[in-house]
Design a protein around this motif. Sequence first.
Motif, short mmCIF file in Angstrom:
data_model
loop_
_atom_site.label_atom_id
_atom_site.label_comp_id
_atom_site.label_asym_id
_atom_site.label_seq_id
_atom_site.Cartn_x
_atom_site.Cartn_y
_atom_site.Cartn_z
N SER A 161 0.80 -1.22 0.00
CA SER A 161 0.00 0.00 0.00
C SER A 161 0.84 1.28 0.00
O SER A 161 0.47 2.25 -0.70
N PRO A 162 1.97 1.35 0.74
CA PRO A 162 2.78 2.58 0.65
C PRO A 162 3.28 2.85 -0.77
O PRO A 162 3.36 4.01 -1.20
N GLU A 163 3.61 1.78 -1.50
CA GLU A 163 4.07 1.95 -2.88
C GLU A 163 2.92 2.43 -3.78
O GLU A 163 3.13 3.27 -4.67
N LEU A 164 1.72 1.91 -3.56
CA LEU A 164 0.57 2.39 -4.31
C LEU A 164 0.36 3.88 -4.07
O LEU A 164 0.08 4.65 -5.00
N LYS A 165 0.52 4.29 -2.83
CA LYS A 165 0.29 5.69 -2.46
C LYS A 165 1.30 6.61 -3.15
O LYS A 165 0.94 7.67 -3.69
N SER A 166 2.58 6.19 -3.18
CA SER A 166 3.62 7.05 -3.75
C SER A 166 3.64 7.00 -5.27
O SER A 166 3.75 8.04 -5.93
N LEU A 187 -6.18 5.91 -0.05
CA LEU A 187 -5.52 4.65 0.30
C LEU A 187 -6.37 3.86 1.29
O LEU A 187 -6.48 2.63 1.18
N THR A 188 -6.99 4.55 2.24
CA THR A 188 -7.84 3.88 3.21
C THR A 188 -9.07 3.26 2.54
O THR A 188 -9.50 2.17 2.90
N LEU A 189 -9.61 3.95 1.52
CA LEU A 189 -10.73 3.38 0.78
C LEU A 189 -10.32 2.14 -0.01
O LEU A 189 -11.12 1.21 -0.20
N LEU A 190 -9.07 2.11 -0.45
CA LEU A 190 -8.55 0.88 -1.07
C LEU A 190 -8.47 -0.24 -0.03
O LEU A 190 -8.70 -1.41 -0.34
N GLY A 191 -8.14 0.15 1.21
CA GLY A 191 -8.14 -0.83 2.29
C GLY A 191 -9.54 -1.39 2.54
O GLY A 191 -9.70 -2.58 2.85
N VAL A 192 -10.56 -0.53 2.37
CA VAL A 192 -11.93 -1.01 2.49
C VAL A 192 -12.26 -1.99 1.38
O VAL A 192 -12.90 -3.03 1.60
#
Length: 565
Positions: free
Chosen positions: A35-40, A49-54
Motif C-alpha cells: 500500500s505505501p508503494e501504491l500511495k507514492s 488509500l484507506t478506501l482501497l483498504g476497504v
Amino acid sequence: MPAVKAGSRPPWVGLAAAVWVQIAAGAGYNFPLYSPELKSVLGYNQRQLTLLGVANDIGENFGMLPGVVCNRLPPWLVLLIGAASCFIGYGVLWLALSRTIDVLPYWALWIALCIATNSSAWLGTGVLVTNMRNFPYSRGTVAGILKGYIGLSAAVYTLIYTGVLDHSPSKLLLLLALGLPAVCLAMMYFVRPCSPASEDDSSEHGHFLFTQIVSVFLGLYLLTATLLDNVLSPGGLVTYIFFGIMVLLLLSPLAIPLKMTLYPNKKKKSGINTPSSSSDQLSQLDQDATEPLLALSSSATNLSSFQESDDSSDVDILLAEGEGAIYMKKKRKPKRGEDFRFREALIKADFWLLFLGYFLGVGSGVTVLNNLAQIGIAAGVNDTTILLCLFSFCNFVGRLGGGSVSEYYVRSKMLPRSIWMAFTQMIMVLTYLLFALGLNGTLYFSTALLGICYGVQFSVMVPTASELFGLKHFGIIYNFMLLGNPLGAFLLSAILAGYVYDNEAEKQGGTTCLGPSCFGLTFFVLAGVCALGSVLSVILTVRIRPVYQMLYSSGSFRLPSTSQH
C-alpha cells in the motif's frame, strides 16, 4: 452433493492440503506491504488509500455467494473460482503498480482489489466448510487450526517479501497473481468431502495436537527468521535456506496420513478381519436396533427436555381412516443447536448478538491492521514489516489458542465460547488506550496484544455459529458473519481513521503525519467500540449457556438427531 470419500486418511490429507489453501487465502493481509508503494507511485492521499483498504476487506469477506454455492458445487470448483479471481485481480494490480498500464482509473483499481481479495472468500469457504464437516466433533480445534494458518499467512508473505523478493511490491503482486493460483490448482483435488471420523477415535486428539505443535513451531520460526533477515540482512543462499525450511514446516501436516499409511490402526483392521469381532458387532447392532429407547443417555434426555421447553414443539395429529390410522407430523422451527436455514437464523436474537459482537471486535482490529504501516511511521518506525510480522504471529496465536482453549472449556465446563470474545475485547480496550497515549516502548507490545485478541474473535465465532445454527447451511451463515470485517473497515477505517489522519497531516503541512495525534482520536473511539462489543458478548454468553449445557453435557459434542450434514 459431491461424492463422499471413505476411509480414515482422506480427511487428514484434506486438512494438510487446506493448510496451503489457507496460506493462499491470507493474501489480503499483504495490503500493508504494497500500500505505501501504491500511495507514492499512483499519487494517492491517505483517504484514497484507506478506501482501497476497504476494498481489500470487502473483497476478502464478502462470501455470501461462496456460502450459497458451497452446498451445490464440489470443493474443487469453489477453489478453482477462487484461483481465477486471484489471477485476474492481482494481475490488474501488478499492471498498475509496475506501470505496464500507464493510466488506470481509481475506480478500476478499487474493483480489481475487490476481485483479488474476494479469492480469499472462495478459498476460505471451500476448505473451512469441507473440513468442519469432515471433523464434526472437533469444530473448535479445526476452526482454530485453519483460521490460525490464514492468520499466519501474513508472516509467510513477509518472509518471502523481505528475503526472496528483496522488498519489491511489484514482485509480490506478481507472485500473488501467478503463484497462488498454482498452489490452489495443485491442492484442490485433495480437499473433498470425507466420511467423518467416529466420536471415540482416540488417535484424533493426538493428530490434532501434532498439527497444532507444528503450526506453533512454524509461527516461531517465521518470527525469528524475519527478525534475523531484517537485522543481519543475510545473503541469497541463507535467504533461500530460510524459505526451504518454511516450506518443509508447511508440508509437515502430511506426516499424519503418511503415518496412518505406514502404521495402520491394528484395532480397526482386526475388527474387520476377525469373525468373532464381526459377530459381536452384529449382535451389538441388533441390540441397538431392538432397544433404542431403553438406555437413553442423560445428555440426550436433557436435550429432548430442553427442546420441548422451547416455544414451538412437534404436534402429532392422528387421522383415522377406516381401520387404519395415519400419523402426520407438523413441521416445526429448528431449535438452537439444530440446522437452521439462513432466513431462519436471521430472525434469532442470538444471531445478531453474535454478529454485532464479532463486528465490533474484528471491525476495530481490522482498522489498525489496514493502517499499521502508517501507525508505525507516525510512531517513528522506519521498517514496518516487523510490525506486520509481529501482528501476524500473534494473530495466529490468538486463532490457534482461541480454538483450543474454547474447546477445552466447552467440553469440561460447558462454558460458551462467546465468553472469550468478551474477555479479549476487554483487553482490546486497554490496548487501544495504550496506542492512543503513544507511550515510548509500548508500540510493539500493544501490536502483539492486539494481534492475539483479534485472532481469538475468528476462532471463537466460527464454531459458535456452527453449534448454534448447524452445519447444513453453515457456509452462508459463516460468510454473513464475515461481513463484519468490511463493515468495520468502512465505518471505522475509511470514514474515521482516514479523516482524522488527513486532518492531522494537513495541520503539519504535508501528506504524512507524525506523532500520536495522527490516530489518537481514532484509538479512543475504538476503545469505546470494543467496550460495547464486550457487553454484547456477555449478554450472548448468558443467553446460550443452556444450549451448551445440553450439547456438551456428556463431555463431548452430541450431534442433534435432526442434523443432516
